[in-house]
Design an enzyme around this catalytic site. Structure first.
Site, PDB file in Angstrom:
ATOM      1  N   SER A  29       0.479  -1.358   0.259  1.00  0.00           N
ATOM      2  CA  SER A  29      -0.128  -0.116  -0.059  1.00  0.00           C
ATOM      3  C   SER A  29       0.315   1.235  -0.816  1.00  0.00           C
ATOM      4  O   SER A  29       1.476   1.063   0.681  1.00  0.00           O
ATOM      5  CB  SER A  29      -0.844   0.077   1.378  1.00  0.00           C
ATOM      6  OG  SER A  29      -2.144  -1.000   1.217  1.00  0.00           O
ATOM      7  N   HIS A  60      -3.291   0.109  -4.433  1.00  0.00           N
ATOM      8  CA  HIS A  60      -3.222  -0.879  -5.594  1.00  0.00           C
ATOM      9  C   HIS A  60      -3.752  -0.651  -7.073  1.00  0.00           C
ATOM     10  O   HIS A  60      -4.934  -0.783  -7.147  1.00  0.00           O
ATOM     11  CB  HIS A  60      -3.835  -1.809  -4.430  1.00  0.00           C
ATOM     12  CG  HIS A  60      -3.082  -2.130  -3.140  1.00  0.00           C
ATOM     13  ND1 HIS A  60      -2.086  -3.325  -3.807  1.00  0.00           N
ATOM     14  CD2 HIS A  60      -3.310  -1.692  -2.454  1.00  0.00           C
ATOM     15  CE1 HIS A  60      -2.064  -3.546  -1.648  1.00  0.00           C
ATOM     16  NE2 HIS A  60      -2.432  -2.284  -1.064  1.00  0.00           N
ATOM     17  N   HIS A  82      -5.300  -9.161  -1.295  1.00  0.00           N
ATOM     18  CA  HIS A  82      -5.956 -10.498   0.059  1.00  0.00           C
ATOM     19  C   HIS A  82      -6.596 -10.418   0.497  1.00  0.00           C
ATOM     20  O   HIS A  82      -7.536 -10.950   0.229  1.00  0.00           O
ATOM     21  CB  HIS A  82      -5.482  -8.448   1.163  1.00  0.00           C
ATOM     22  CG  HIS A  82      -4.934  -7.221   0.857  1.00  0.00           C
ATOM     23  ND1 HIS A  82      -4.836  -6.528  -0.359  1.00  0.00           N
ATOM     24  CD2 HIS A  82      -3.439  -6.661   1.710  1.00  0.00           C
ATOM     25  CE1 HIS A  82      -3.607  -6.211   0.019  1.00  0.00           C
ATOM     26  NE2 HIS A  82      -3.311  -5.566   0.727  1.00  0.00           N
ATOM     27  N   TYR A  84      -8.401 -10.767   3.393  1.00  0.00           N
ATOM     28  CA  TYR A  84      -9.904  -9.758   3.623  1.00  0.00           C
ATOM     29  C   TYR A  84     -10.641  -9.592   2.058  1.00  0.00           C
ATOM     30  O   TYR A  84     -11.655  -8.769   3.009  1.00  0.00           O
ATOM     31  CB  TYR A  84      -9.422  -8.970   4.585  1.00  0.00           C
ATOM     32  CG  TYR A  84      -8.671  -7.421   3.668  1.00  0.00           C
ATOM     33  CD1 TYR A  84      -9.478  -6.365   3.519  1.00  0.00           C
ATOM     34  CD2 TYR A  84      -7.485  -7.670   4.253  1.00  0.00           C
ATOM     35  CE1 TYR A  84      -8.676  -5.444   1.906  1.00  0.00           C
ATOM     36  CE2 TYR A  84      -6.527  -6.647   3.891  1.00  0.00           C
ATOM     37  CZ  TYR A  84      -7.376  -5.470   2.505  1.00  0.00           C
ATOM     38  OH  TYR A  84      -5.957  -4.255   1.652  1.00  0.00           O
ATOM     39  N   GLU A  85     -10.060 -10.061   1.493  1.00  0.00           N
ATOM     40  CA  GLU A  85     -11.042  -9.294   0.213  1.00  0.00           C
ATOM     41  C   GLU A  85     -11.770 -10.196   0.079  1.00  0.00           C
ATOM     42  O   GLU A  85     -12.648 -10.235  -1.064  1.00  0.00           O
ATOM     43  CB  GLU A  85     -10.308  -8.489  -1.137  1.00  0.00           C
ATOM     44  CG  GLU A  85      -9.030  -7.377  -0.857  1.00  0.00           C
ATOM     45  CD  GLU A  85      -9.077  -7.298  -2.188  1.00  0.00           C
ATOM     46  OE1 GLU A  85      -9.599  -6.720  -3.171  1.00  0.00           O
ATOM     47  OE2 GLU A  85      -6.991  -7.592  -2.762  1.00  0.00           O
ATOM     48  N   ALA A 112       3.276  -1.652   3.512  1.00  0.00           N
ATOM     49  CA  ALA A 112       2.891  -1.415   4.962  1.00  0.00           C
ATOM     50  C   ALA A 112       2.037  -1.705   6.106  1.00  0.00           C
ATOM     51  O   ALA A 112       1.207  -2.525   6.393  1.00  0.00           O
ATOM     52  CB  ALA A 112       1.781  -0.244   4.971  1.00  0.00           C
ATOM     53  N   MET A 210      -1.399  -7.034   7.515  1.00  0.00           N
ATOM     54  CA  MET A 210      -3.012  -7.545   6.970  1.00  0.00           C
ATOM     55  C   MET A 210      -2.869  -8.560   5.582  1.00  0.00           C
ATOM     56  O   MET A 210      -2.875  -9.120   4.975  1.00  0.00           O
ATOM     57  CB  MET A 210      -3.733  -6.870   6.232  1.00  0.00           C
ATOM     58  CG  MET A 210      -4.856  -6.348   7.802  1.00  0.00           C
ATOM     59  SD  MET A 210      -5.741  -4.844   7.158  1.00  0.00           S
ATOM     60  CE  MET A 210      -5.647  -3.875   8.551  1.00  0.00           C
ATOM     61  N   SER A 211      -1.245  -8.866   5.314  1.00  0.00           N
ATOM     62  CA  SER A 211      -0.180  -9.593   4.249  1.00  0.00           C
ATOM     63  C   SER A 211       0.792  -9.877   4.100  1.00  0.00           C
ATOM     64  O   SER A 211       1.131 -10.498   5.799  1.00  0.00           O
ATOM     65  CB  SER A 211      -0.536  -8.035   2.417  1.00  0.00           C
ATOM     66  OG  SER A 211       0.630  -7.562   3.275  1.00  0.00           O
ATOM     67  N   ASN A 234       2.753   3.420  10.602  1.00  0.00           N
ATOM     68  CA  ASN A 234       1.636   4.463  11.918  1.00  0.00           C
ATOM     69  C   ASN A 234       1.705   3.761  12.927  1.00  0.00           C
ATOM     70  O   ASN A 234       2.693   2.276  12.789  1.00  0.00           O
ATOM     71  CB  ASN A 234       0.037   4.320  11.694  1.00  0.00           C
ATOM     72  CG  ASN A 234      -0.021   2.885  11.293  1.00  0.00           C
ATOM     73  OD1 ASN A 234      -0.511   2.466   9.921  1.00  0.00           O
ATOM     74  ND2 ASN A 234      -0.768   2.119  11.787  1.00  0.00           N
ATOM     75  N   HIS A 246      -6.202   4.463   6.534  1.00  0.00           N
ATOM     76  CA  HIS A 246      -5.825   4.006   5.403  1.00  0.00           C
ATOM     77  C   HIS A 246      -5.025   4.364   4.505  1.00  0.00           C
ATOM     78  O   HIS A 246      -3.848   5.236   4.249  1.00  0.00           O
ATOM     79  CB  HIS A 246      -6.848   3.002   4.471  1.00  0.00           C
ATOM     80  CG  HIS A 246      -6.294   2.633   2.757  1.00  0.00           C
ATOM     81  ND1 HIS A 246      -5.014   1.729   3.542  1.00  0.00           N
ATOM     82  CD2 HIS A 246      -6.185   3.349   2.141  1.00  0.00           C
ATOM     83  CE1 HIS A 246      -4.585   1.006   3.055  1.00  0.00           C
ATOM     84  NE2 HIS A 246      -5.516   2.139   1.772  1.00  0.00           N
TER      85      HIS A 246
END
Length: 271
Positions: A29, A60, A82, A84-85, A112, A210-211, A234, A246
Site C-alpha cells: 500500500s 493498489h 488480500h 480480507y477481500e 505497509a 494484513m498481508s 503508523n 488508511h
C-alpha cells in the site's frame, strides 16, 4: 490451485511478455510508484489473467509491471490481492506462481505495517527477519503437487539471510536507519485492537499487517529466495491516542517514497 490452472495463467502472461524476469517485487500500500520507474514497461492487469481476481484496495493498481530496473529484468506486482477481500488462500498463491514460472529466482516482498515495537516511528523501514501467522490458515493447505514444491516445506529461513545482510549493508551505504524485526499477519480488514497489539508485542512481534505471510509461504514452497521490507506507516492501536485510517498509511508511504525507492533500486542492482 493445481498446476494446470497455474500454467493457463502463466501462458496468458507469456504471450504478453517475451522475456524472462529474474527478480520479482511485490509493492504494498502506497509503495506502487516504484513501478513507474521501470524502463521498457509492459503492464498486465490482474483481472485480464485467467483465474486472477481484480484488486479492490485503494492505492493498489492491480497489475503486473514487467521491464528493466537497474539493468535487471524484473516483474513488479503493483498492488497485491488480500485475504480480507474474500479470496481463498489458493488465489493469493497464484501471482507468486506466475512470477516463479515466468522465471524469477528471488522475490522482494514489501508492505505497509503498523509499528508495534515502541522504538519504531512512522516512516521507518523494517527488514523482516521472521513472521508470525495469525491468519490461522495457510495457502498450502490442500492437495500438494510435488512438481510445485514439497508437502512439508521448511521455513526456518523464510527470509533469506544473505538477502537480509545485503539489505543491511545497502542501508548503511545509503545512510538509511533500517530496523529489523518480526512481522505479524492478522486477517483484517479491521485494524487491530489495543489489546491485540499488546498481545503481539508480548509474543515478540515488531510490526503488524494484513498481508505478506501467504506470499512468503508460497514463495518458499516453490523454491524462491525472499527479502521482506515493511514500511512502518503508523503506530499500531493503543500506542498513540489517535484513531487509525488508511489515508494515514498512504500519506506516510508517500513521505518515505524516495528513501524506499533508493533502497530497493540499490538492492536490485546488487543482487
Amino acid at each position: 490451485m493445481n498446476l494446470e490452472k497455474i500454467m493457463e495463467s502463466v501462458e496468458f502472461v507469456k504471450n504478453k511478455v517475451k522475456y524472462i524476469p529474474e527478480i520479482g517485487i511485490i509493492l504494498g500500500s502506497g509503495l506502487g510508484d516504484l513501478a513507474e520507474e521501470i524502463e521498457e514497461k509492459i503492464c498486465v492487469k490482474y483481472e485480464d489473467i485467467p483465474h486472477m481476481p481484480k484488486s479492490t484496495v485503494a492505492g493498489h493498481a492491480g497489475q503486473f509491471v514487467f521491464g528493466k530496473l537497474e539493468g535487471k529484468d524484473v516483474v513488479m506486482m503493483q498492488g497485491r490481492i488480500h485475504f480480507y477481500e474474500g479470496h481463498p488462500m489458493e488465489v493469493l498463491a497464484l501471482p507468486i506462481h506466475i512470477m516463479k514460472y515466468m522465471g524469477i529466482e528471488k522475490l522482494i516482498v514489501t508492505n505497509a505495517a503498523g509499528g508495534v515495537n515502541k522504538e519504531f516511528n512512522p516512516g521507518d523501514l523494517m527488514i523482516i527477519t521472521d513472521h508470525i501467522n495469525f491468519a490461522f490458515t495457510n495457502p498450502l493447505i490442500g492437495k500438494n503437487d510435488e512438481k510445485i514444491g514439497p508437502r512439508f516445506p521448511d521455513v526456518s529461513n523464510a527470509y533469506d539471510k544473505d538477502l537480509v545482510e545485503l539489505a543491511e549493508s545497502i542501508g548503511n551505504k545509503l545512510n538509511v536507519n533500517l530496523k529489523k524485526g518480526v512481522y505479524v499477519m492478522m486477517t483484517g480488514p479491521t485494524y487491530e485492537t489495543p489489546a491485540e497489539v499488546n498481545m503481539v508485542r508480548i509474543l515478540g512481534g515488531d510490526a503488524v499487517g494484513m498481508s505478506t505471510v501467504p506470499d512468503v509461504l508460497v514463495a518458499k514452497h516453490c523454491g524462491l529466495k525472499v527479502l521482506g521490507i515493511s514500511c512502518i506507516t503508523n503506530m499500531a492501536a493503543g500506542i498513540l491516542d489517535q484513531p487509525l485510517c488508511h489515508s494515514e498509511v498512504i500519506e506516510t508511504s508517500n513521505k518515505v517514497k524516495s528513501t524506499f525507492t533508493s533502497l530497493v533500486r540499490e538492492i536490485i542492482k546488487n543482487i
